[in-house]
Design a protein around this motif. Structure first.
Motif, mmCIF file in Angstrom:
data_model
loop_
_atom_site.group_PDB
_atom_site.id
_atom_site.type_symbol
_atom_site.label_atom_id
_atom_site.label_comp_id
_atom_site.label_asym_id
_atom_site.label_seq_id
_atom_site.Cartn_x
_atom_site.Cartn_y
_atom_site.Cartn_z
ATOM 1 N N LEU A 166 -7.023 4.423 1.759
ATOM 2 C CA LEU A 166 -6.282 4.196 3.000
ATOM 3 C C LEU A 166 -7.092 3.326 3.946
ATOM 4 O O LEU A 166 -6.591 2.346 4.493
ATOM 5 C CB LEU A 166 -5.954 5.539 3.657
ATOM 6 C CG LEU A 166 -5.307 5.458 5.043
ATOM 7 C CD1 LEU A 166 -3.913 4.831 4.943
ATOM 8 C CD2 LEU A 166 -5.196 6.853 5.670
ATOM 9 N N ARG A 222 -1.004 -4.398 6.506
ATOM 10 C CA ARG A 222 0.373 -4.610 6.946
ATOM 11 C C ARG A 222 0.437 -5.039 8.412
ATOM 12 O O ARG A 222 1.422 -5.631 8.854
ATOM 13 C CB ARG A 222 1.200 -3.338 6.718
ATOM 14 C CG ARG A 222 0.877 -2.206 7.667
ATOM 15 C CD ARG A 222 1.827 -1.031 7.521
ATOM 16 N NE ARG A 222 1.616 -0.348 6.261
ATOM 17 C CZ ARG A 222 2.356 0.682 5.851
ATOM 18 N NH1 ARG A 222 3.349 1.103 6.581
ATOM 19 N NH2 ARG A 222 2.098 1.278 4.715
ATOM 20 N N TYR A 272 0.840 -1.202 0.000
ATOM 21 C CA TYR A 272 0.000 0.000 0.000
ATOM 22 C C TYR A 272 0.871 1.247 0.000
ATOM 23 O O TYR A 272 0.543 2.243 -0.666
ATOM 24 C CB TYR A 272 -0.943 0.033 1.205
ATOM 25 C CG TYR A 272 -1.736 1.317 1.216
ATOM 26 C CD1 TYR A 272 -2.862 1.452 0.408
ATOM 27 C CD2 TYR A 272 -1.324 2.416 1.964
ATOM 28 C CE1 TYR A 272 -3.563 2.639 0.356
ATOM 29 C CE2 TYR A 272 -2.017 3.608 1.916
ATOM 30 C CZ TYR A 272 -3.126 3.718 1.108
ATOM 31 O OH TYR A 272 -3.808 4.907 1.044
ATOM 32 N N GLU A 273 1.955 1.221 0.728
ATOM 33 C CA GLU A 273 2.843 2.384 0.809
ATOM 34 C C GLU A 273 3.350 2.784 -0.574
ATOM 35 O O GLU A 273 3.328 3.963 -0.950
ATOM 36 C CB GLU A 273 4.023 2.065 1.732
ATOM 37 C CG GLU A 273 4.980 3.218 1.949
ATOM 38 C CD GLU A 273 6.101 2.844 2.896
ATOM 39 O OE1 GLU A 273 6.417 3.669 3.773
ATOM 40 O OE2 GLU A 273 6.664 1.725 2.756
ATOM 41 N N GLU A 298 -4.670 0.008 3.733
ATOM 42 C CA GLU A 298 -3.399 0.192 4.418
ATOM 43 C C GLU A 298 -3.215 -0.741 5.605
ATOM 44 O O GLU A 298 -2.117 -1.208 5.885
ATOM 45 C CB GLU A 298 -3.279 1.654 4.873
ATOM 46 C CG GLU A 298 -1.874 2.068 5.315
ATOM 47 C CD GLU A 298 -1.547 1.717 6.759
ATOM 48 O OE1 GLU A 298 -0.353 1.655 7.083
ATOM 49 O OE2 GLU A 298 -2.477 1.484 7.555
ATOM 50 N N ASN A 321 0.374 4.103 -2.732
ATOM 51 C CA ASN A 321 -0.024 5.448 -2.345
ATOM 52 C C ASN A 321 0.976 6.488 -2.845
ATOM 53 O O ASN A 321 0.595 7.560 -3.334
ATOM 54 C CB ASN A 321 -0.153 5.524 -0.826
ATOM 55 C CG ASN A 321 -0.802 6.808 -0.363
ATOM 56 O OD1 ASN A 321 -1.940 7.106 -0.714
ATOM 57 N ND2 ASN A 321 -0.072 7.584 0.418
#
Length: 347
Positions: free
Chosen positions: A148, A155, A130-131, A152, A134
């Motif tokens: 988000l 993790r 996701y990081e 997110e 994004n």
């Protein structure tokens, strides 16, 4: 409103070990007088494989296999093969499904020439955190904060030595090439995204996906719009080609006091550029209302995944309460007429 006929449950779980917890969310394809269903079969412990049955006409079960047609073989699908969809492009059948390894749920593909023997092609959606998603997607501006909310947190469940990737599900191919290109829908919550620009699957490498996410805002084909789909949406049946556009039967989700409610919804996309939404029903095509849809492994679910056309009537096969397979039908001309009365206004 469109008149919908619900035909009830056509397939239930059995005592067989591979499907004793549920049967749901089938891929469907018509060949002559028959409809082939490739369904998600769930065993104890939420392990999924792909079961098979053949219908005579749209509703009558003629043959049903007592063993799964496809089972998990590789690490990326260790926990299950879920929610298949199927189309025929040229002379090849494309069976897409969600591969689940216990942590990550990602779109995968198997191909066949005969609907009996399938060759797995592996994951074809990106394996990206996701990081990283994004970071790439926000280069051109902020994205919907729901990305988000829905993505997110995964993790937090990472086991030692294993990466949590952005979930990318509901991988659905269009049933023909568009302008000589393969085209498919996929879903990263809360929207439905589209890819329309490859000649061959081999093009789907990390560099391709990096460039894709840099232009992510251009790839969202449908976003939640109405109350019944306000939480998130996702692809359902493979698009159905008509003279006025591609009819897309998808699922819309609304959070209520009783939990999420999954309804079947309908939209119309442009034939030559399916990134363009032409029309959308402002109400669910159909929603949970009968016992088999209201109560099950997951309550309040109508989850459409396959369709077959007989004469002018479209039969829609769906998972009912995540435990059984049911069917509903609509007049295709009536649905098309209703859609064209609800055209989309673009800013």
């Amino acid at each position: 409103m469109v008149n919908v006929t619900k035909h009830g449950v056509i397939l239930r779980k059995t005592e067989l070990g591979f499907e004793n917890e549920g049967v749901l969310n089938p891929a469907a394809i018509r060949e002559g007088d028959f409809v082939h269903l490739f369904y998600r079969a769930v065993s104890k412990g939420n392990h999924s494989s792909v079961g098979y049955c053949k219908l005579k006409g749209p509703l009558t079960v003629q043959d049903r296999s007592t063993t799964p047609l496809l089972v998990p073989e590789f690490d990326y699908e260790l926990q299950g093969m879920e929610d298949p969809r199927i189309v025929k492009i040229d002379d090849l059948y494309y069976l897409s499904y969600t591969a689940y390894d216990g942590l990550n749920a990602l779109g995968a593909l198997a191909i066949s020439t005969d609907l009996q023997h399938f060759e797995k092609q592996g994951l074809i959606v990106p394996q990206i955190t996701y990081e990283d998603f994004n970071r790439l997607a926000e280069i051109k501006g902020l994205i919907n904060e729901k990305y988000l909310r829905y993505n997110e947190h995964k993790r937090d469940f990472e086991p030692p030595g294993k990466k949590a990737y952005l979930w990318d599900k509901n991988l659905i191919f269009f049933p023909r090439r568009i302008n000589s290109k393969l085209c498919f829908l996929h879903r990263i919550k809360p929207d439905i995204q589209i890819l329309v620009s490859i000649d061959h699957l081999q093009e789907l490498n990390p560099e391709f996906w990096q460039n894709y996410f840099l232009h992510f805002d251009e790839c969202i084909v449908l976003a939640p719009k109405y109350a019944h789909e306000v939480s998130y949406i996702g692809g359902g049946c493979p698009p159905i080609e008509t003279e006025k556009g591609w009819i897309l039967i998808y699922h819309g989700v609304c959070d209520t006091l009783k939990g999420y409610v999954y309804s079947a919804c309908a939209a119309l996309l442009d034939l030559e550029d399916p990134r363009k939404e032409i029309a959308r029903l402002p109400y669910p095509l159909f929603k949970p209302e009968f016992e088999w849809e209201l109560k099950g492994e997951v309550n309040n679910v109508c989850f459409p995944t396959g369709a077959a056309l007989f004469d002018d009537r479209l039969y829609i096969y769906y998972g009912a309460a995540d435990e059984r397979i049911a069917c509903a039908s609509v007049s295709l001309p009536e649905l098309l007429a209703e859609l064209t009365q609800n055209t989309t206004k673009h800013e």
